[in-house]
Design a protein around this motif. Structure first.
Motif, mmCIF file in Angstrom:
data_model
loop_
_atom_site.group_PDB
_atom_site.id
_atom_site.type_symbol
_atom_site.label_atom_id
_atom_site.label_comp_id
_atom_site.label_asym_id
_atom_site.label_seq_id
_atom_site.Cartn_x
_atom_site.Cartn_y
_atom_site.Cartn_z
ATOM 1 N N VAL A 1 0.857 -1.185 0.000
ATOM 2 C CA VAL A 1 0.000 0.000 0.000
ATOM 3 C C VAL A 1 0.893 1.234 0.000
ATOM 4 C CG1 VAL A 1 -1.732 1.283 1.312
ATOM 5 C CG2 VAL A 1 -1.851 -1.206 1.201
ATOM 6 N N ASP A 2 0.658 2.136 -0.931
ATOM 7 C CA ASP A 2 1.457 3.350 -1.024
ATOM 8 C C ASP A 2 1.341 4.144 0.279
ATOM 9 O OD1 ASP A 2 1.829 6.368 -1.767
ATOM 10 O OD2 ASP A 2 2.702 5.227 -3.432
ATOM 11 N N PRO A 3 2.452 4.697 0.761
ATOM 12 C CA PRO A 3 2.409 5.478 2.014
ATOM 13 C C PRO A 3 1.397 6.619 1.981
ATOM 14 C CG PRO A 3 4.682 5.081 1.354
ATOM 15 C CD PRO A 3 3.817 4.578 0.236
ATOM 16 N N ARG A 4 1.103 7.146 0.795
ATOM 17 C CA ARG A 4 0.125 8.239 0.717
ATOM 18 C C ARG A 4 -1.282 7.746 1.042
ATOM 19 N NH1 ARG A 4 2.485 10.312 -4.960
ATOM 20 N NH2 ARG A 4 2.918 8.080 -5.033
ATOM 21 N N ILE A 5 -1.569 6.485 0.736
ATOM 22 C CA ILE A 5 -2.872 5.922 1.091
ATOM 23 C C ILE A 5 -2.946 5.728 2.604
ATOM 24 C CG2 ILE A 5 -4.358 3.888 0.881
ATOM 25 C CD1 ILE A 5 -3.391 3.655 -2.013
ATOM 26 N N SER A 6 -1.857 5.213 3.173
ATOM 27 C CA SER A 6 -1.814 5.057 4.633
ATOM 28 C C SER A 6 -1.941 6.405 5.322
ATOM 29 C CB SER A 6 -0.508 4.377 5.051
ATOM 30 O OG SER A 6 -0.437 3.079 4.522
ATOM 31 N N ALA A 7 -1.310 7.438 4.768
ATOM 32 C CA ALA A 7 -1.391 8.775 5.364
ATOM 33 C C ALA A 7 -2.826 9.291 5.330
ATOM 34 C CB ALA A 7 -0.454 9.736 4.631
ATOM 35 N N LEU A 8 -3.514 9.066 4.207
ATOM 36 C CA LEU A 8 -4.911 9.493 4.123
ATOM 37 C C LEU A 8 -5.755 8.744 5.145
ATOM 38 C CD1 LEU A 8 -7.135 11.142 2.676
ATOM 39 C CD2 LEU A 8 -7.410 9.188 1.131
ATOM 40 N N ALA A 9 -5.494 7.447 5.315
ATOM 41 C CA ALA A 9 -6.244 6.659 6.294
ATOM 42 C C ALA A 9 -5.997 7.193 7.708
ATOM 43 C CB ALA A 9 -5.843 5.180 6.204
ATOM 44 N N ARG A 10 -4.745 7.475 8.039
ATOM 45 C CA ARG A 10 -4.439 8.030 9.376
ATOM 46 C C ARG A 10 -5.128 9.365 9.568
ATOM 47 N NH1 ARG A 10 0.486 5.894 8.278
ATOM 48 N NH2 ARG A 10 1.296 7.855 7.468
ATOM 49 N N GLN A 11 -5.089 10.203 8.533
ATOM 50 C CA GLN A 11 -5.691 11.533 8.612
ATOM 51 C C GLN A 11 -7.204 11.434 8.812
ATOM 52 O OE1 GLN A 11 -5.096 13.727 4.981
ATOM 53 N NE2 GLN A 11 -6.819 15.068 5.391
ATOM 54 N N GLN A 12 -7.846 10.510 8.119
ATOM 55 C CA GLN A 12 -9.303 10.393 8.157
ATOM 56 C C GLN A 12 -9.801 9.617 9.377
ATOM 57 O OE1 GLN A 12 -11.735 11.425 5.823
ATOM 58 N NE2 GLN A 12 -10.242 12.542 4.597
ATOM 59 N N PHE A 13 -9.044 8.584 9.805
ATOM 60 C CA PHE A 13 -9.572 7.663 10.817
ATOM 61 C C PHE A 13 -8.707 7.530 12.056
ATOM 62 C CE2 PHE A 13 -10.106 5.594 6.541
ATOM 63 C CZ PHE A 13 -11.297 6.231 6.259
ATOM 64 N N GLY A 14 -7.496 8.052 12.026
ATOM 65 C CA GLY A 14 -6.593 7.911 13.159
ATOM 66 C C GLY A 14 -5.749 6.649 13.048
ATOM 67 N N THR A 15 -4.680 6.603 13.821
ATOM 68 C CA THR A 15 -3.733 5.481 13.722
ATOM 69 C C THR A 15 -4.337 4.178 14.221
ATOM 70 O OG1 THR A 15 -2.817 6.141 15.850
ATOM 71 C CG2 THR A 15 -1.669 6.919 13.877
ATOM 72 N N GLU A 16 -5.269 4.249 15.160
ATOM 73 C CA GLU A 16 -5.845 3.014 15.703
ATOM 74 C C GLU A 16 -6.614 2.241 14.638
ATOM 75 O OE1 GLU A 16 -9.266 1.818 18.843
ATOM 76 O OE2 GLU A 16 -7.784 3.272 19.564
ATOM 77 N N ALA A 17 -7.377 2.948 13.822
ATOM 78 C CA ALA A 17 -8.147 2.297 12.764
ATOM 79 C C ALA A 17 -7.209 1.638 11.756
ATOM 80 C CB ALA A 17 -9.056 3.295 12.066
ATOM 81 N N GLU A 18 -6.100 2.315 11.447
ATOM 82 C CA GLU A 18 -5.137 1.737 10.507
ATOM 83 C C GLU A 18 -4.519 0.467 11.099
ATOM 84 O OE1 GLU A 18 -1.133 2.866 7.967
ATOM 85 O OE2 GLU A 18 -1.648 4.042 9.736
ATOM 86 N N ALA A 19 -4.144 0.525 12.381
ATOM 87 C CA ALA A 19 -3.528 -0.641 13.028
ATOM 88 C C ALA A 19 -4.493 -1.824 13.072
ATOM 89 C CB ALA A 19 -3.071 -0.272 14.437
#
Length: 203
Positions: free
Chosen positions: A50-68
């Protein structure tokens, strides 16, 4: 081989099912579901896939917990505009990378810098882009799209809704038929009429 192996598997879930049925004779009295042939489905390493920019958008929108927690279902809460803008950024990166690789491939084929100005305009970040990256054995039928070259050209050059193809691959050194398929595809992609819409990236 199955009798002596410590374990056996198919390469996908359905292949495991079919293999258990095919080799059920080696385990008489067992139901097919109990035969010790499993399956292994290909997977990816998400942090590098997954491109880091997608992960960054996920963190921005949902927070790090949702990504983890892998809560990618929350992606449906992101606006279409934000998703499309990010996809376009990623496509721009792909186009820039393809141009760089294509120029290098042509230089390796003996082309001079003076003849390669056209590579600066290959692909368009705003056109539907379809990618193939795979080994090139004959059974994967890479050149099936060349069966009707006029139709493929029409799709690539459609005035309102063109498509573009990025193809990458390599055949086994001893696979002459696979190498011939690549040569046929490269010959098509060399056509100045379509080379801005279809590229083959070697290796």
């Amino acid at each position: 081989g199955l009798r002596l192996a410590q374990r056996a598997n198919g390469v996908a879930k359905l292949h495991g099912v079919v293999s258990r049925e095919m080799f059920s004779g080696l385990w008489p009295g067992f139901d097919h579901s109990e035969i010790p042939i499993t399956s292994v489905t290909n997977g990816v390493h998400v942090p590098t896939w997954v491109d880091p920019r997608i992960s960054a958008l996920a963190r921005q929108q949902f927070g790090t917990e949702a990504e983890a927690l892998g809560r990618w279902d929350l992606a449906y809460n992101v606006s279409d505009e934000d998703v499309w803008a990010l996809r376009r950024q990623l496509r721009v990166s792909l186009v820039e990378d393809v141009r760089r690789r294509l120029r290098a491939a042509w230089k390796k084929r003996g082309a001079a810098d003076a003849e390669l100005g056209w590579t600066d305009t290959v692909l368009d970040p705003d056109v539907l882009t379809i990618g193939f990256a795979r080994r090139v054995p004959t059974y994967k039928r890479l050149t099936l799209m060349l069966r009707d070259p006029a139709r493929l050209k029409a799709l690539l050059l459609h005035p309102k809704h063109p498509i573009q193809l990025v193809i990458a691959g390599k055949s086994h050194p001893a696979d002459d038929a696979g190498k011939k398929m690549i040569q046929d595809l490269v010959k098509f992609t060399d056509d100045p009429a379509v080379r801005h819409r279809i590229v083959f990236l070697p290796n």
